[in-house]
Design a protein around this motif. Structure first.
Motif, mmCIF file in Angstrom:
data_model
loop_
_atom_site.group_PDB
_atom_site.id
_atom_site.type_symbol
_atom_site.label_atom_id
_atom_site.label_comp_id
_atom_site.label_asym_id
_atom_site.label_seq_id
_atom_site.Cartn_x
_atom_site.Cartn_y
_atom_site.Cartn_z
ATOM 1 N N ALA A 68 0.832 -1.208 0.000
ATOM 2 C CA ALA A 68 0.000 0.000 0.000
ATOM 3 C C ALA A 68 0.866 1.257 0.000
ATOM 4 C CB ALA A 68 -0.936 -0.003 1.210
ATOM 5 N N GLU A 69 1.929 1.254 0.805
ATOM 6 C CA GLU A 69 2.847 2.398 0.834
ATOM 7 C C GLU A 69 3.537 2.580 -0.512
ATOM 8 O OE1 GLU A 69 5.577 2.681 4.158
ATOM 9 O OE2 GLU A 69 4.139 1.616 5.421
ATOM 10 N N LEU A 70 3.942 1.472 -1.125
ATOM 11 C CA LEU A 70 4.594 1.550 -2.428
ATOM 12 C C LEU A 70 3.631 2.111 -3.471
ATOM 13 C CD1 LEU A 70 6.926 1.065 -4.384
ATOM 14 C CD2 LEU A 70 6.162 -1.323 -4.573
ATOM 15 N N CYS A 71 2.392 1.682 -3.451
ATOM 16 C CA CYS A 71 1.405 2.199 -4.404
ATOM 17 C C CYS A 71 1.229 3.706 -4.224
ATOM 18 C CB CYS A 71 0.069 1.473 -4.231
ATOM 19 S SG CYS A 71 -1.150 1.907 -5.480
ATOM 20 N N SER A 72 1.116 4.163 -2.992
ATOM 21 C CA SER A 72 1.005 5.598 -2.720
ATOM 22 C C SER A 72 2.244 6.342 -3.193
ATOM 23 C CB SER A 72 0.804 5.848 -1.222
ATOM 24 O OG SER A 72 -0.416 5.321 -0.792
ATOM 25 N N TYR A 73 3.411 5.752 -2.966
ATOM 26 C CA TYR A 73 4.675 6.346 -3.387
ATOM 27 C C TYR A 73 4.719 6.482 -4.906
ATOM 28 C CZ TYR A 73 9.720 6.966 -3.933
ATOM 29 O OH TYR A 73 10.962 7.440 -4.281
ATOM 30 N N LEU A 74 4.328 5.433 -5.615
ATOM 31 C CA LEU A 74 4.341 5.470 -7.081
ATOM 32 C C LEU A 74 3.357 6.498 -7.620
ATOM 33 C CD1 LEU A 74 4.641 1.643 -7.803
ATOM 34 C CD2 LEU A 74 6.442 3.377 -8.036
ATOM 35 N N GLU A 75 2.213 6.632 -6.975
ATOM 36 C CA GLU A 75 1.253 7.664 -7.386
ATOM 37 C C GLU A 75 1.847 9.053 -7.181
ATOM 38 O OE1 GLU A 75 -3.092 5.581 -6.843
ATOM 39 O OE2 GLU A 75 -2.315 6.735 -5.160
ATOM 40 N N ALA A 76 2.508 9.254 -6.043
ATOM 41 C CA ALA A 76 3.114 10.566 -5.770
ATOM 42 C C ALA A 76 4.211 10.875 -6.782
ATOM 43 C CB ALA A 76 3.677 10.600 -4.345
ATOM 44 N N ARG A 77 5.033 9.882 -7.125
ATOM 45 C CA ARG A 77 6.096 10.095 -8.104
ATOM 46 C C ARG A 77 5.541 10.333 -9.515
ATOM 47 N NH1 ARG A 77 11.600 8.738 -6.699
ATOM 48 N NH2 ARG A 77 12.004 9.684 -8.736
ATOM 49 N N SER A 78 4.367 9.785 -9.783
ATOM 50 C CA SER A 78 3.750 9.933 -11.105
ATOM 51 C C SER A 78 3.197 11.329 -11.346
ATOM 52 C CB SER A 78 2.618 8.908 -11.276
ATOM 53 O OG SER A 78 3.127 7.603 -11.299
ATOM 54 N N LYS A 79 2.882 12.045 -10.272
ATOM 55 C CA LYS A 79 2.319 13.391 -10.431
ATOM 56 C C LYS A 79 3.338 14.296 -11.102
ATOM 57 C CE LYS A 79 -0.889 13.096 -6.681
ATOM 58 N NZ LYS A 79 -1.300 13.521 -5.377
ATOM 59 N N GLY A 80 2.962 14.816 -12.243
ATOM 60 C CA GLY A 80 3.825 15.740 -12.957
ATOM 61 C C GLY A 80 4.963 15.081 -13.713
ATOM 62 N N HIS A 81 5.064 13.759 -13.649
ATOM 63 C CA HIS A 81 6.137 13.064 -14.370
ATOM 64 C C HIS A 81 5.821 13.069 -15.855
ATOM 65 C CE1 HIS A 81 9.325 10.227 -15.222
ATOM 66 N NE2 HIS A 81 8.465 9.541 -15.949
ATOM 67 N N ASP A 82 6.786 13.449 -16.654
ATOM 68 C CA ASP A 82 6.593 13.514 -18.102
ATOM 69 C C ASP A 82 7.729 12.769 -18.771
ATOM 70 O OD1 ASP A 82 5.508 14.188 -20.546
ATOM 71 O OD2 ASP A 82 6.355 16.208 -20.566
ATOM 72 N N GLU A 83 7.408 11.668 -19.409
ATOM 73 C CA GLU A 83 8.412 10.840 -20.067
ATOM 74 C C GLU A 83 7.810 10.328 -21.368
ATOM 75 O OE1 GLU A 83 10.530 6.530 -19.186
ATOM 76 O OE2 GLU A 83 9.827 7.739 -17.529
ATOM 77 N N LEU A 84 8.553 10.439 -22.424
ATOM 78 C CA LEU A 84 8.089 9.909 -23.703
ATOM 79 C C LEU A 84 8.480 8.449 -23.821
ATOM 80 C CD1 LEU A 84 9.127 12.789 -26.125
ATOM 81 C CD2 LEU A 84 6.825 12.235 -25.359
ATOM 82 N N PRO A 85 7.595 7.607 -24.388
ATOM 83 C CA PRO A 85 8.024 6.235 -24.672
ATOM 84 C C PRO A 85 9.272 6.259 -25.539
ATOM 85 C CG PRO A 85 5.663 6.497 -25.047
ATOM 86 C CD PRO A 85 6.234 7.872 -24.790
ATOM 87 N N SER A 86 10.140 5.255 -25.385
ATOM 88 C CA SER A 86 11.441 5.260 -26.062
ATOM 89 C C SER A 86 11.322 5.396 -27.569
ATOM 90 C CB SER A 86 12.222 3.993 -25.714
ATOM 91 O OG SER A 86 11.468 2.854 -26.090
ATOM 92 N N ASP A 87 10.233 4.910 -28.166
ATOM 93 C CA ASP A 87 10.092 5.027 -29.610
ATOM 94 C C ASP A 87 9.578 6.394 -30.027
ATOM 95 O OD1 ASP A 87 7.628 4.490 -28.467
ATOM 96 O OD2 ASP A 87 6.880 3.375 -30.198
#
Length: 119
Positions: A94-113
């Motif tokens: 549960a903590e990891l899921c919350s952590y991943l959600e927090a890290r996802s906010k504002g994260h901008d990454e293009l797929p490698s292709d």
């Protein structure tokens, strides 16, 4: 686009482990997105249960994550100590899921292709 590659997720899981000193068995595996891009799938092993846990973004572009508990055909029979250990593993998930959600906010990454070449 709010995208998380396997490499990005591996770094985030590494950071989580360092900050929390938990989740040593958590790993990220390759998951092909619907468009063929490399989207990671986070696997959380559970020691004393036949249940498998994995987590992933709801969809590309969404910062929310889902946790799936995938049952096995076998019943899980635990004593009190094993049940406490399972509860601890679920708390880390549960903590990891919350952590991943927090890290996802504002994260901008293009797929490698889709990475743009420098001009």
């Amino acid at each position: 686009m709010n995208f998380r590659s396997k490499a990005t997720l591996e770094n985030w899981v590494k950071d989580f482990r360092g900050a929390r000193e938990a989740g040593d068995l958590v790993r990220v595996i390759i998951q092909d997105g619907s468009d063929g891009s490399d989207t990671g799938l986070v696997i959380v092993p559970v020691k004393n249960s036949s249940v498998s846990i994995f987590m992933q973004p709801i969809r590309i572009g969404d910062e929310r994550w889902t946790v799936t508990l995938e049952p096995n055909d076998e019943n899980t029979v635990l004593d009190s100590h094993q049940l406490h250990a399972l509860a601890s593993e679920l708390a880390v998930a549960a903590e990891l899921c919350s952590y991943l959600e927090a890290r996802s906010k504002g994260h901008d990454e293009l797929p490698s292709d889709e990475v743009l070449e420098e001009v």
